[in-house]
Design a protein around this motif. Structure first.
Motif, mmCIF file in Angstrom:
data_model
loop_
_atom_site.group_PDB
_atom_site.id
_atom_site.type_symbol
_atom_site.label_atom_id
_atom_site.label_comp_id
_atom_site.label_asym_id
_atom_site.label_seq_id
_atom_site.Cartn_x
_atom_site.Cartn_y
_atom_site.Cartn_z
ATOM 1 N N THR A 20 0.878 -1.006 0.097
ATOM 2 C CA THR A 20 0.212 0.079 0.155
ATOM 3 C C THR A 20 0.939 1.248 -0.136
ATOM 4 N N PRO A 21 0.537 2.130 -0.973
ATOM 5 C CA PRO A 21 1.330 3.381 -0.875
ATOM 6 C C PRO A 21 1.386 4.073 0.434
ATOM 7 N N ALA A 22 2.781 4.219 0.831
ATOM 8 C CA ALA A 22 3.077 4.823 2.505
ATOM 9 C C ALA A 22 2.727 6.283 2.160
ATOM 10 N N LYS A 23 1.928 6.767 3.160
ATOM 11 C CA LYS A 23 1.698 8.106 3.253
ATOM 12 C C LYS A 23 3.299 8.728 3.978
ATOM 13 N N PRO A 24 3.406 10.027 3.429
ATOM 14 C CA PRO A 24 4.672 10.519 3.821
ATOM 15 C C PRO A 24 4.615 11.049 5.612
ATOM 16 N N ALA A 25 5.475 10.822 6.220
ATOM 17 C CA ALA A 25 5.617 11.275 7.667
ATOM 18 C C ALA A 25 6.363 12.364 8.137
ATOM 19 N N GLY A 26 6.909 12.904 7.030
ATOM 20 C CA GLY A 26 7.748 14.283 7.257
ATOM 21 C C GLY A 26 7.138 15.373 6.618
ATOM 22 N N GLY A 27 8.004 16.139 5.726
ATOM 23 C CA GLY A 27 7.246 17.347 5.170
ATOM 24 C C GLY A 27 6.652 16.829 3.768
ATOM 25 N N ALA A 28 6.146 17.795 3.236
ATOM 26 C CA ALA A 28 5.456 17.529 1.897
ATOM 27 C C ALA A 28 6.421 17.403 0.950
ATOM 28 N N ALA A 29 5.910 16.682 -0.123
ATOM 29 C CA ALA A 29 6.898 16.485 -1.432
ATOM 30 C C ALA A 29 6.813 17.773 -2.236
ATOM 31 N N LEU A 30 8.313 17.840 -2.753
ATOM 32 C CA LEU A 30 8.613 19.299 -3.246
ATOM 33 C C LEU A 30 7.810 19.705 -4.320
ATOM 34 N N ASP A 31 7.152 18.783 -4.971
ATOM 35 C CA ASP A 31 6.207 19.497 -6.278
ATOM 36 C C ASP A 31 5.086 19.957 -5.474
ATOM 37 N N GLN A 32 4.603 19.347 -4.279
ATOM 38 C CA GLN A 32 3.261 20.204 -3.560
ATOM 39 C C GLN A 32 3.769 21.405 -3.061
ATOM 40 N N ILE A 33 4.917 21.415 -2.422
ATOM 41 C CA ILE A 33 5.492 22.541 -2.111
ATOM 42 C C ILE A 33 5.467 23.797 -3.181
ATOM 43 N N LEU A 34 6.006 23.388 -4.418
ATOM 44 C CA LEU A 34 5.879 24.477 -5.160
ATOM 45 C C LEU A 34 4.819 25.061 -5.822
#
Length: 629
Positions: A20-34
């Protein structure tokens, strides 16, 4: 024998979780930040262009909208107050819906797949940006005039209303919580609690923006120079002020949301403190500012909005239902005290706070038995009432200072500053008392499961089969008196497509049983929770593997014995454990100082209009204020 990892092997658990795709546990992905940064920059640029165009005369849309607002919802105030006020109020309602929706999603579904993948984030962002926009509009709209004696000088020929500056500051402070939240997660991991420092920035900035709106309304009323025919009827002013005070009550009540949903991660005595603090501040201000019946009217508005949000989130949206503190008893306490003390505002604030902390506490105690997943218990009666009295009196005094400042008749500056500072210190001490938590050593729980056959029972998210495993349980605590008399002994399951809270039934000393099957499958995190005095402890029953944080599955065999541990390590297992304590303390201190700066700025704004926009002589002597005040 203590069992920490049993059942399926760790390798199997991690392999299954990895499918199952893991949900990130730290900061957001770079593309979403941009994407998020680009969108925020574009909106801010558009707002700046609109403001520059208005100031330079090249764009007239703001001027036309302001004139329209003067004839409509902002009747009786100039455009620089008439337009921003409804913009801010609507924005707050949108943000409130988004906040409760988002909290519900995190409780039932866990972490986001990304900030832009959470649909509830969009109304929050829209609402908070709307609050900031309302403040900017109030700052840029005055052109060729000074908006009242309390206005703030921006340039040689540009003055902005103090309320507008404060409103923009509160909105910016709340918006700043979003990027800082991502930075916080990168440093410390995800703190899945409403009371995370950056989460409190979002809530605090939005909730306290109501004070800035009150200041702006006062400035607008005093600056209005239109004919008497354009003055709104008295009942319109009454409704406006009741709505503002009711909005403040809503904003302050959001801090209680973990208790509303039934998954608080802090001691239960905090709930009566927060309820009394909100009631004292908002309802005393409502009674003094709006007049007779103002406290009841403010609660009516609160119930309409706050109850409406709970219905929307729980029914059409289909997420968790949040309970609503009642507050009507507290309003009646304020109205009763005002029968004798309406002309002595500080005495009214103190007496109302004491009544809220005692009679109001009793009413909320009774209401909690039918309305909340975690009702209040005799275990918290003495300390909870003491906390409620402290919060009620502190809030009542602040509400009295707010209302008196808004009407231009605050007490001497030295006395007002002393009362304000004392109230903040009392609230800080009460909150600190509630944060003192212990986990007694050498306490264990032996759990014997009774696994339910597939299809024999249903839990949230269950559909039958081994993948939807559920079980009842019998739990023996050691020593036997380890949890007797506790505020709650529950099995809680969350973040598995729902919420499961089951109050355990005491069979005999130290022996408890469940009343319904609990979920032990998928992404559910199921644990025993014990709140006894200052003890907040938990025992994991089932925790899924979480590759994003390198956590293995904690399985639930038929029988096991595990130690009671601090429940924070279970509820917030995403937190990083290798971060120096001083770094967390330093970052929290920065957020605290910024919050104090916001609170003190709002206090400065109220004191400024009290000094520079004094009440007419008749009102200052205790007679009813005239229409323009």
């Amino acid at each position: 024998m203590l069992d920490h990892l049993t059942g399926r092997g760790a390798g199997t658990a991690l392999r299954l979780a990895a499918e199952t795709p893991a949900k990130p546990a730290g900061g957001a992905a770079l593309d979403q930040i941009l994407i998020a940064s680009g969108g925020a920059a574009a909106l801010t640029a558009a707002l700046l262009v609109l403001g520059w165009g208005h100031r330079s005369g090249r764009i007239t849309v703001l001027e036309r909208l302001a004139r329209l607002a003067e004839r409509g919802p902002g009747r009786g105030t100039p455009g620089w107050a008439a337009l921003p006020t409804p913009v801010a109020m609507v924005s707050l309602l949108i943000a409130l819906l988004g906040m409760y929706w988002d909290i519900s999603l995190h409780i039932s579904h866990g972490r986001d797949e990304g900030p832009l993948a959470n649909i509830a984030h969009y109304p929050i962002l829209i609402g908070l940006f709307g609050i900031f926009t309302a403040g900017v509009l109030a700052v840029v709209l005055p052109k060729g005039e000074r908006p009242g004696a309390a206005s703030v000088r921006i340039t040689r020929d540009w003055h902005a209303p103090a309320g507008g500056v404060l409103l923009a500051g509160a909105g910016f402070y709340a918006l700043l919580g979003f990027p800082l939240d991502d930075v916080w997660h990168r440093i410390f991991g995800q703190d899945v609690t409403l009371w995370g420092p950056t989460h409190l920035m979002l809530i605090g900035g939005a909730g306290l923006s109501l004070v800035a709106m009150m200041v702006l309304e006062r400035e607008g009323r005093r600056a209005f120079r239109g004919p008497a025919s354009q003055q709104p009827p008295g009942w319109v002013r009454y409704v406006r002020r009741s709505m503002h005070a009711g909005g403040l009550l809503i904003g302050l009540s959001v801090f209680q949301a973990e208790y509303d949903f039934g998954v608080p991660q802090f001691r239960l005595v905090h709930q009566p403190l927060l309820i009394a603090l909100a009631a004292g501040c908002a309802l005393v201000a409502a009674r003094l500012w709006a007049g007779r019946g103002g406290a009841v009217s403010a609660v009516a508005f609160y119930m309409l909005v706050r109850g409406g949000v709970s219905v929307l989130v729980g029914w059409p949206i289909g997420e968790l239902w949040a309970s609503v503190p009642l507050y009507f008893a507290e309003a009646l306490c304020v109205e009763a005290a005002a029968l004798l003390l309406a002309r002595r505002p500080l005495a009214l604030g103190a007496v109302s706070g004491a009544l809220i902390g005692t009679a109001g506490f009793g009413a909320e105690y009774a209401w909690s038995q039918v309305a909340f997943r975690l009702p209040w218990t005799p275990d918290i009666a003495a300390e909870g009432m003491a906390m409620a009295v402290a919060g009620g009196v502190a809030g009542g005094l602040c509400g009295a200072l707010l209302a008196e400042g808004l009407q231009g008749r605050a007490p001497r500056p030295a006395a007002a500053r002393g009362i304000f500072a004392g109230a903040i210190l009392v609230v800080a001490a009460a909150v600190a008392n509630g944060l003192l938590i212990t986990v007694p050593p050498d306490r264990t729980a032996t759990v014997t499961l009774t696994v339910q056959p597939p299809g024999s029972a249903r839990t949230p998210g269950a559909a039958g089969g081994e993948a939807q495993r559920t079980a009842g349980a019998r739990i023996e605590f050691s020593p036997a008196d380890a949890v007797d008399g506790a505020a709650w002994v529950t099995v809680t399951g969350w973040q598995g497509e729902g919420l499961h809270v089951d109050h355990l039934v005491r069979e005999r000393e130290g022996v408890y049983r469940t009343t319904e099957p609990m979920p032990l499958h998928g992404q559910w995190k199921t644990l025993i929770r014990v709140h006894d005095g200052r003890t907040l402890a938990g025992v994991p029953i089932y925790l899924p593997a979480d590759p994003a944080i390198g956590a293995r599955e904690v399985a639930a065999p038929a029988r096991f014995t595990r130690a009671l541990q601090g429940e924070r390590t279970i509820l917030q297992r995403e937190l990083k454990t290798d971060v120096p304590g001083w770094l967390w303390a330093a970052c929290s201190a920065v957020v605290l100082l910024c919050t104090l700066a916001l609170v003190l700025s709002l206090g400065w704004g109220v004191a400024r209009i009290a000094r520079l926009l004094p009440a007419p002589a008749a009102a200052a002597s205790g007679a009813p204020a005239e229409a323009g005040t």
